[in-house]
Enzyme design. Structure first.
Site, PDB file in Angstrom:
ATOM      1  N   HIS A 197     -33.172  21.472 -19.848  1.00  0.00           N
ATOM      2  CA  HIS A 197     -33.495  20.495 -21.067  1.00  0.00           C
ATOM      3  C   HIS A 197     -32.596  19.266 -21.108  1.00  0.00           C
ATOM      4  O   HIS A 197     -33.008  18.382 -21.680  1.00  0.00           O
ATOM      5  CB  HIS A 197     -33.455  21.221 -22.295  1.00  0.00           C
ATOM      6  CG  HIS A 197     -34.192  20.607 -23.342  1.00  0.00           C
ATOM      7  ND1 HIS A 197     -33.592  20.139 -24.697  1.00  0.00           N
ATOM      8  CD2 HIS A 197     -35.251  20.490 -23.771  1.00  0.00           C
ATOM      9  CE1 HIS A 197     -34.491  19.723 -25.503  1.00  0.00           C
ATOM     10  NE2 HIS A 197     -35.871  19.901 -24.932  1.00  0.00           N
ATOM     11  N   LYS A 199     -31.303  15.712 -20.289  1.00  0.00           N
ATOM     12  CA  LYS A 199     -31.944  14.599 -19.979  1.00  0.00           C
ATOM     13  C   LYS A 199     -30.792  13.514 -19.624  1.00  0.00           C
ATOM     14  O   LYS A 199     -30.110  12.958 -20.411  1.00  0.00           O
ATOM     15  CB  LYS A 199     -32.669  13.908 -21.131  1.00  0.00           C
ATOM     16  CG  LYS A 199     -34.122  14.630 -21.327  1.00  0.00           C
ATOM     17  CD  LYS A 199     -34.140  15.350 -22.582  1.00  0.00           C
ATOM     18  CE  LYS A 199     -35.718  15.880 -22.844  1.00  0.00           C
ATOM     19  NZ  LYS A 199     -35.565  17.269 -23.226  1.00  0.00           N
ATOM     20  N   HIS A 422     -37.671  12.197 -31.740  1.00  0.00           N
ATOM     21  CA  HIS A 422     -37.519  13.235 -30.718  1.00  0.00           C
ATOM     22  C   HIS A 422     -35.830  13.278 -30.260  1.00  0.00           C
ATOM     23  O   HIS A 422     -35.400  13.985 -29.461  1.00  0.00           O
ATOM     24  CB  HIS A 422     -38.334  12.648 -29.416  1.00  0.00           C
ATOM     25  CG  HIS A 422     -38.381  14.036 -28.381  1.00  0.00           C
ATOM     26  ND1 HIS A 422     -37.517  14.053 -27.290  1.00  0.00           N
ATOM     27  CD2 HIS A 422     -39.013  15.084 -28.318  1.00  0.00           C
ATOM     28  CE1 HIS A 422     -37.912  15.210 -26.499  1.00  0.00           C
ATOM     29  NE2 HIS A 422     -38.580  15.767 -27.019  1.00  0.00           N
ATOM     30  N   LYS A 424     -31.843  14.132 -30.808  1.00  0.00           N
ATOM     31  CA  LYS A 424     -31.249  15.075 -31.509  1.00  0.00           C
ATOM     32  C   LYS A 424     -29.689  14.578 -31.795  1.00  0.00           C
ATOM     33  O   LYS A 424     -29.295  14.198 -30.811  1.00  0.00           O
ATOM     34  CB  LYS A 424     -31.033  16.282 -30.781  1.00  0.00           C
ATOM     35  CG  LYS A 424     -32.534  16.919 -30.352  1.00  0.00           C
ATOM     36  CD  LYS A 424     -32.987  16.297 -29.056  1.00  0.00           C
ATOM     37  CE  LYS A 424     -34.279  17.160 -28.536  1.00  0.00           C
ATOM     38  NZ  LYS A 424     -35.356  16.572 -28.243  1.00  0.00           N
TER      39      LYS A 424
END
Length: 533
Positions: A197, A199, A422, A424
């Site tokens: 996950h 990025k 999107h 966090k």
């Protein structure tokens, strides 16, 4: 009701883009009048391309035969165009935090100039002559990604680091096969239901190495009308002295994270990171890697890494006054957290979030920001935005208690209330007025045990399923006591992504659940949401 196949109770930080929606032919006249004119006209003609003028496939005759593309909106004034900043200027004005939101198509351009940046601007040739790069991510559209690189860089070596591609129509290898300059590295996922996950970008220039840590998948819809978070490092120069470390131990932590892939394709990047001077970096790296971490490794990853970093570096005077200071968590997906808050959220996880130099017995208020159904329905993307918020009904039904913590997504001061989050983030304020922050974290990690880890075997090991990465901002590393979110402070205002204080759900508000049908009201494009279609 059909369960969305791209979410499960275990794959809890899944970023899948669910695109199941339809136009309701039985919309009332009133509803249709609320649809923008150019959309309404195209309902009976060609389909309207969801990416509009920003679509990179407009030169494809097969695509344009099926989809229409409305022209880009004109600038609101001639003065506005004069205020446009170059990519270099954007990074300069972002100092000292270097924290951005992604630019958003469909809002006033003014709000895309300050502390906002696009993928093309990140990869702009203005930053220097690119030698090679690496892209770590969960979802890839290789054609879209190539288009974001300037033409002169598209033949440069590129490493794609990915995890499970079972949701893709084509495998990553198939997407990359036409391009010999692209190498693929599959991340090891040894624990079931884990995801890659993370990025992150490595951009190696002739003048040095840049690290970019962000929250967006490398697909077009993630960079168009969503709220994403991005941290961009300085370009770190090459050095003959491998000890050139930051005061936050960023280099050491990054190399340790990369080593956990145990991938031959990443050996070049491990060596390259070691050869560059990271002393200008003033954020802490907070990462997660899959495994059951024990002994000295327990505090290196996940929420225990956050706990240890806060304990070691926060360095507050009179810290007792902050024992009850509120904490905010904001995310785009939620995992299975247990039958009650005490199972993990308010006990294990909150213990890490509330860590001061000395452990606190107080239980500060925890406020969680997650979009309501109405947040999604009225967003720029409409119900389509909900495909990136994969909280499923199975989990939602089991943890109804969680709604008591929920607050709406609202970002009026950044004009992004309609740009679905999107991003966090996690933060701690100094008090209920939210004018100052004790710390701020932007990360890929959603609210899940898979992302942050869960203690096992009488708290002797931390089990993490997924790869995650983020950066933690601590005032001390910026020569400040606290971060101000007020423009009146003498210190630079921290570019907070959403409005503070957060607004609690009302009784009529419901959290967005991806695999439930929403047919009572059309969204901002006149569409309904039906995951069974």
């Amino acid at each position: 009701m059909a369960t969305n196949k791209r979410t499960s109770s275990s794959s809890i930080n899944d970023d899948s883009e669910t695109k199941k929606f339809k136009i309701d032919d039985n919309l009332s006249t009133t509803s249709k009048e609320s649809i923008p004119a150019f959309i309404n006209e195209n309902i009976t003609n060609k389909k309207l391309c969801e990416y509009g003028a920003a679509c990179y496939r407009q030169k494809n005759p097969i695509h344009t035969a099926e989809y229409d593309h409305p022209p880009a909106r004109e600038k609101s004034s001639t003065n506005e165009s004069n205020k446009r900043l170059t990519p270099i200027e954007k990074i300069q004005q972002s100092e000292p935090y270097r924290f951005f939101l992604s630019t958003v198509y469909g809002i006033l351009d003014t709000y895309n100039q300050i502390n906002a940046i696009s993928l093309k601007e990140i990869l702009s040739p203005e930053h220097g002559q690119l030698v090679r790069s690496a892209q770590f991510n969960y979802m890839f559209d290789i054609e879209f990604l190539r288009e974001q690189y300037p033409p002169e860089f598209r033949l440069k070596p590129l490493l794609i680091v990915h995890g499970d591609s079972r949701h893709d129509n084509h495998t990553i290898k198939a997407q990359c096969s036409p391009y010999p300059q692209i190498e693929v590295c599959a991340a090891r996922l040894d624990i079931p239901y884990g995801t890659h996950h993370t990025k992150m970008m490595f951009l190696l220039y002739e003048t040095g190495l840049r690290i970019v840590i962000h929250t967006a998948n490398l697909i077009q819809q993630d960079w168009k009308q969503k709220s994403q978070g991005i941290w961009i490092s300085p370009i770190c120069p090459k050095t003959n002295d491998n000890t050139n470390e930051s005061k936050t131990n960023f280099k050491k932590d990054l190399i340790e994270y990369i080593e956990r892939y145990r991938a031959k394709q990443l050996q070049f990047w491990q060596k390259t990171i070691n050869e560059h001077d990271f002393s200008s970096i003033n954020v802490h790296l907070i990462s997660s890697t899959p495994g059951r971490h024990t002994g000295g490794d327990m505090n290196k990853f996940g929420h225990l890494k956050l706990r240890q970093t806060l304990k070691t570096y926060l360095g507050l005077e009179n810290e007792a006054q902050y024992n009850s200071a509120p904490i905010i968590g904001q995310f785009s997906s939620i995992g299975s957290l247990g039958p009650n808050a005490n199972n993990w959220l308010s006990k294990e996880f909150l213990t890490s979030l509330k860590q001061l130099h000395s452990s606190s017995l107080d239980s500060p208020e925890l406020k969680l920001i997650y979009p309501t159904v109405d947040n999604v329905r009225t967003s720029l993307e409409g119900y389509m935005a909900g495909g990136s918020l994969p909280y499923n009904v199975q989990n939602a039904m089991k943890q109804g208690w969680l709604v008591n913590y929920f607050h709406k997504w609202k970002a009026d001061h950044r004009q992004r209330s309609r740009a679905s989050p999107h991003i966090k983030t996690y933060l701690r304020a100094t008090n209920d007025e939210y004018k100052e922050l004790l710390w701020f974290l932007v990360t890929s990690a959603n609210l899940s045990k898979a992302a942050w880890g869960v203690l096992e075997k009488n708290n002797t090991q931390l089990m993490i399923r997924s790869y995650e990465i983020g950066v933690l901002f601590i005032p001390k590393q910026f020569s400040q006591t606290t971060f101000s979110v007020s423009d009146s402070s003498s210190s630079p205002s921290f570019p907070i992504p959403y409005d503070l204080p957060p607004v609690k759900y009302q009784s009529s508000d419901k959290p967005w659940v991806v695999d439930v049908a929403y047919k009572n009201q059309p969204d901002s494009h006149g569409n309904m949401w039906d995951p069974s279609d």
